[in-house]
Design a protein around this motif. Structure first.
Motif, mmCIF file in Angstrom:
data_model
loop_
_atom_site.group_PDB
_atom_site.id
_atom_site.type_symbol
_atom_site.label_atom_id
_atom_site.label_comp_id
_atom_site.label_asym_id
_atom_site.label_seq_id
_atom_site.Cartn_x
_atom_site.Cartn_y
_atom_site.Cartn_z
ATOM 1 N N PRO A 106 0.931 -1.285 0.068
ATOM 2 C CA PRO A 106 0.411 0.061 -0.180
ATOM 3 C C PRO A 106 0.876 1.319 -0.013
ATOM 4 C CG PRO A 106 0.385 -1.093 2.078
ATOM 5 C CD PRO A 106 0.604 -1.679 2.081
ATOM 6 N N GLU A 107 1.413 0.869 0.054
ATOM 7 C CA GLU A 107 2.946 2.743 0.572
ATOM 8 C C GLU A 107 4.595 1.710 -0.400
ATOM 9 O OE1 GLU A 107 3.655 3.430 4.081
ATOM 10 O OE2 GLU A 107 4.132 1.692 4.801
ATOM 11 N N ASN A 108 5.457 3.424 -0.599
ATOM 12 C CA ASN A 108 5.887 3.089 -1.285
ATOM 13 C C ASN A 108 7.372 2.810 0.131
ATOM 14 O OD1 ASN A 108 5.751 2.648 -3.872
ATOM 15 N ND2 ASN A 108 5.455 5.020 -3.624
ATOM 16 N N ARG A 109 8.585 2.111 0.257
ATOM 17 C CA ARG A 109 9.237 1.249 1.371
ATOM 18 C C ARG A 109 10.053 1.294 1.431
ATOM 19 N NH1 ARG A 109 6.525 -0.282 6.962
ATOM 20 N NH2 ARG A 109 9.024 -0.288 7.287
ATOM 21 N N ILE A 110 11.404 1.349 1.916
ATOM 22 C CA ILE A 110 12.256 0.575 1.352
ATOM 23 C C ILE A 110 12.893 -0.709 2.857
ATOM 24 C CG2 ILE A 110 15.217 0.826 1.060
ATOM 25 C CD1 ILE A 110 14.745 2.475 -1.424
ATOM 26 N N ASP A 111 13.286 -1.433 3.141
ATOM 27 C CA ASP A 111 13.796 -1.916 4.154
ATOM 28 C C ASP A 111 15.006 -2.868 4.019
ATOM 29 O OD1 ASP A 111 11.764 -1.604 6.471
ATOM 30 O OD2 ASP A 111 10.130 -2.461 4.671
ATOM 31 N N GLU A 112 15.586 -2.960 5.539
ATOM 32 C CA GLU A 112 17.304 -3.478 4.984
ATOM 33 C C GLU A 112 16.984 -5.459 4.676
ATOM 34 O OE1 GLU A 112 20.348 -2.134 7.030
ATOM 35 O OE2 GLU A 112 20.210 -0.542 7.292
#
Lengths: 286, 101
Positions: free
Chosen positions: A203-209
């Motif tokens: 639902p959203e843009n995100r970057i995770d390690e």
């Protein structure tokens, strides 16, 4: 009786020129058209001679790639090939199906790359601001979607199969003619790899390690590799660990609109060295 | 020697590499890829072909990890059976030649 002379087209993908020869003018026309943009006048490093058959064999069989003496044997329902890495020469029997031709070339490149510390990855890739970004994931994860959403100024390398080789500093990604849903070949150019993202839609843009172990796990599951060969598998595993040590690898959750590219463009490279701290040493072949 | 003694050895047809406490294992025959957690890695590394599994569980698992010995043995046998079915480990009721990757 005189033998029909072979006609040759040299196809250079990933900076590796391979001469493809055939007696069949229509097949030569087909491969010239298919690999337009990747045709080369460089002296070939390797040669493949095609013997065309009329057989309409299935292409959905599993491929088998195994070593027999000095040669690699590459077999699938729709083709069989022999290739000698020492002489650089090989022979392929297949019908004039372009998908079989693609498969043979991909397998050959996967063997060459494994020896040279590179790999083919099930991933889209593109150049943005002189750096290459790779987007990998299972079918439906969004590889083609990412390339469709790319703003102007982005150079598409591929929407399906990324070509990765070790470079002076890290790794470089090259364009390939191997297209996915986009049905469009990549540009024949290369750039240093800035990051690899494993795609998930959300639902959203995100970057995770990702942990380094998880990164290797995902990377290995998406590398195209077919050979039943312990030495090559060891090299590939070493390459994957080295790649994870040198290149930031993240999970990219994205909502499919163009804003995801802002996130990619602004990806903070300062984490690059943090990943490397978990690793000691590089593979001997790098 | 107990009658139900199990011996395990690593297959010679695999590539393995330790990374951040986990062991990455790839079978060269079919390119299947596994990652082993710390306990599984301890068993995998001790699979020399001549140490019984019960001894490996006792010395390498129960002594280093807080686990119930009976449960640890059962889990180890299940783990060994799974890796054996994928050709990663060789299993026998007789000592095996070590096939370190």
């Amino acid at each position: 009786m005189t033998a029909t002379p072979h006609k040759v087209a040299c196809v250079e993908i990933g900076g590796i020129p391979i001469a493809l020869s055939t007696c069949d003018q229509r097949f030569l026309d087909l491969l010239r058209q298919r690999y337009d943009g990747f045709l080369s006048s460089s002296p070939p490093e390797f040669e493949l001679e095609f013997d065309l058959t009329d057989a309409r064999a299935a292409s959905d069989d599993d491929v088998r790639v195994r070593r027999q003496d000095d040669e690699w044997l590459i077999e699938r329902g729709d083709f069989n090939a022999r290739w000698n890495p020492r002489t650089g020469r090989g022979r392929v029997r297949q019908n004039a199906n372009p998908y079989s031709l693609d498969s043979v070339l991909r397998i050959l490149h996967s063997l060459i790359l494994a020896e040279r510390g590179g790999f083919l990855l099930h991933a889209a890739s593109a150049i943005c601001d002189t750096r290459a970004y790779l987007f990998s994931g299972v079918s439906g994860a969004g590889k083609t979607t990412m390339t469709r959403l790319a703003p102007s100024g982005i150079t598409l390398l591929t929407d399906e199969i990324s070509y990765v080789r070790p470079a002076a500093e890290g790794y470089a990604a090259f364009g390939t003619p191997f297209a996915g849903e986009l049905a469009k070949a990549g540009e024949n150019c290369a750039a240093p790899v800035s990051a690899l993202f494993f795609l998930e839609q959300g639902p959203e843009n995100r970057i995770d390690e990702l942990s380094s172990a998880e990164a290797v796990r995902r990377l290995m599951r998406n590398i195209l590799f077919f050979a039943e060969d312990k030495t090559l598998v060891e090299k590939l595993l070493a390459t994957a660990c080295d790649f994870v040590a040198r290149v930031p690898i993240r999970r990219l959750t994205f909502y499919p609109d163009a804003r995801v590219w802002d996130l990619v463009r602004n990806f903070d490279r300062r984490f690059e060295h943090n990943l490397a701290r978990n690793f000691q040493g590089v593979p001997e072949h790098a | 020697m107990p009658e139900n003694c199990i011996y395990i050895a690593r297959s010679s047809a695999i590539a393995a590499r330790a990374l951040a406490g986990e062991m990455m294992v790839m079978n060269a025959a079919d390119s299947t890829f596994f990652t082993l957690n710390e306990v599984a890695t301890a068993i995998f590394q001790a699979a020399d072909g001549h140490t019984p599994l019960t001894e490996i569980v006792r010395d390498r698992v129960c002594e280093q990890f807080e686990v119930d010995p009976v449960q640890a043995q059962a889990d180890a046998e299940q783990f060994v059976a799974e890796l054996s079915s994928h050709g990663i480990l060789l299993v026998s009721n007789q000592p095996l030649a070590a096939e370190a990757p």
